[in-house]
Scaffold this active site. Structure first.
Site, short mmCIF file in Angstrom:
data_model
loop_
_atom_site.label_atom_id
_atom_site.label_comp_id
_atom_site.label_asym_id
_atom_site.label_seq_id
_atom_site.Cartn_x
_atom_site.Cartn_y
_atom_site.Cartn_z
N PHE A 111 7.55 97.30 39.12
CA PHE A 111 8.99 96.99 38.50
C PHE A 111 9.68 98.26 37.90
O PHE A 111 10.84 98.20 37.70
CB PHE A 111 8.99 95.62 37.61
CG PHE A 111 10.29 94.98 37.78
CD1 PHE A 111 11.29 95.48 36.61
CD2 PHE A 111 10.71 94.32 38.97
CE1 PHE A 111 12.41 94.67 36.56
CE2 PHE A 111 12.02 93.61 38.65
CZ PHE A 111 12.91 93.86 37.77
N ASP A 150 3.59 84.17 29.54
CA ASP A 150 2.75 85.39 30.12
C ASP A 150 1.98 85.93 28.90
O ASP A 150 2.17 87.18 28.91
CB ASP A 150 3.76 86.65 30.82
CG ASP A 150 2.79 87.22 31.81
OD1 ASP A 150 1.59 86.82 32.07
OD2 ASP A 150 3.10 88.35 31.93
#
EC number: 2.7.11.1
Length: 410
Positions: free
Chosen positions: A118, A229
């Site tokens: 990313f 996360d």
């Protein structure tokens, strides 16, 4: 930025995208030279149209005006500058404001911290503040390709609301012609790297890290924020060895009593209710904490990684995590109460931790916890070499290409 990438799935009944994480991989973040395909993000000559322009037309994006873009005119004498149309600026406002070019007089790159699918994280020196920071660099074209505009903006929005000693603080955010920039304080290592080096942690260190994470998660949940996360790679360690929770890219505002349905996170840390597609709430973060503490105590994950969330759910549901009998009774009880299949029975409130046998004698006060030494962390950090080489940029956005071809390791 974690080493885990997510791929788009189908819409859930609540209108959210399903994001399934690839199984955990050894080795943490990916380092090394970038693929040559990334070079097209910075070079657009003459009749070659911007990747952003082409992507915008294909998407028919619903956020802004969908007027078609005209092809760039052909100029033989000199190439046209590849400057994104106004939509690509407005789309990321106000979370990513337009600032004067940060260049040679302000920021110098000290090295490459990590790189993933990313974007990348750079170690930079702010010449004005005489301080070192980490800058997360995300290409705009990647954001549009993955339909994660809202996710990027919410990541910054959430971090601006947070002020906690055990959270990686946001220093600044801005946008350039082709990239988004998120600048935070710099930490030289993360919990996963330390775990990979030392294996099982001593009980005293587990207790300290657990107490610090309990305070962070309780703080976030009181604000209505689910992290989604929590994992070792997303826990940085400062120069004193204390943790800083980072990477709010999957975080979401979920008021108390509300529920979420997106399958997202890192497979080995995801709670059963997340793997099944929900509904789930803040209790999912406590399961992730249980997985993390189990790994610190035993040197391995409670359940091996599977190829996808369906297989992972089957493994988690049908296998009991065997907690070694050699562990402290209080720690064993804590792991059982965090890794509880039923989220309603999972340990989750601060007062429950304060009276828990494993935390007997622990003051859940950030200032007091920060005064406790973590010797093996600081000793490990002291042995790591640092690079004295720097790379000044005239234009921090456009000149990134030269660095990415020959990165300086941080």
């Amino acid at each position: 930025m974690g080493a885990v990438s997510c791929r788009q799935g189908q819409h859930t009944q609540q209108g959210e995208h399903t994001r399934v994480a690839v199984p955990h991989k050894q080795g943490g973040n990916i380092r090394g030279p970038w693929a040559r395909g990334w070079k097209s993000l910075w070079t657009g000559l003459g009749t070659i149209r911007s990747d952003l322009e082409e992507l915008w037309e294909l998407r028919g994006h619903h956020y802004l005006h969908q007027e078609s873009l005209k092809p760039a005119p052909v100029l033989v004498e000199k190439p046209l500058p590849e400057w994104p149309v106004p939509q690509f600026i407005n789309l990321f406002l106000p979370e990513f404001p337009i600032r004067p070019i940060r260049g040679q007089q302000q920021l110098k790159i000290l090295g490459l911290v990590a790189k993933g699918s990313f974007g990348t994280v750079l170690k930079v020196l702010d010449c004005t503040q005489k301080a070192v920071f980490a800058v997360k660099v995300v290409p705009k074209v990647k954001v549009l390709q993955r339909d994660t505009v809202r996710q990027c903006k919410e990541e910054v929005s959430i971090q601006r609301q947070i002020n906690h000693p055990f959270v990686h603080s946001l220093g600044d955010s801005w946008q350039g012609k082709r990239h988004l920039f998120i600048m935070c304080s710099y930490c030289s290592t993360d919990l996963y790297s330390l775990w990979s080096a030392v294996g099982c942690f001593p009980e005293a260190s587990i207790r300290l890290f657990a107490a610090e994470l309990v305070l962070v998660l309780c703080y976030l949940h009181d604000l209505g924020i689910m992290h989604r996360d929590v994992k070792m790679e997303n826990i940085l360690l400062d120069e004193r060895g204390h943790l800083k929770l980072t990477d709010f890219g999957l975080s979401r505002h979920v008021p108390q009593g509300a529920q979420a349905y997106t399958i997202c996170g890192t497979l080995q840390y995801m709670a059963p209710e997340v793997l099944s597609g929900g509904p789930y709430n803040h209790a999912a973060d406590w399961w992730s904490l249980g997985v993390l503490l189990f790994s610190l105590a035993t040197g391995k994950f409670p359940v091996a990684a599977e190829r996808d969330h369906v297989a992972m759910l089957a493994s988690v549901t049908h296998s009991d995590s065997e907690i070694p009998a050699s562990l402290n009774q209080g720690l064993s009880l804590l792991l059982h109460e965090l890794l509880c299949q039923n989220p309603l029975h999972r340990l989750r409130y601060l007062h429950h931790f304060q009276v828990h046998p494993f935390f007997r004698g622990v003051a859940f006060d950030p200032e007091l916890l920060q005064k406790q030494p973590v010797n093996f962390v600081t000793e490990t950090q002291a042995t790591q070499p640092s690079s004295a080489e720097t790379m000044p940029f005239d234009d921090f956005d456009c000149d990134l290409e030269s660095f990415l071809l020959y990165p300086i390791p941080a």
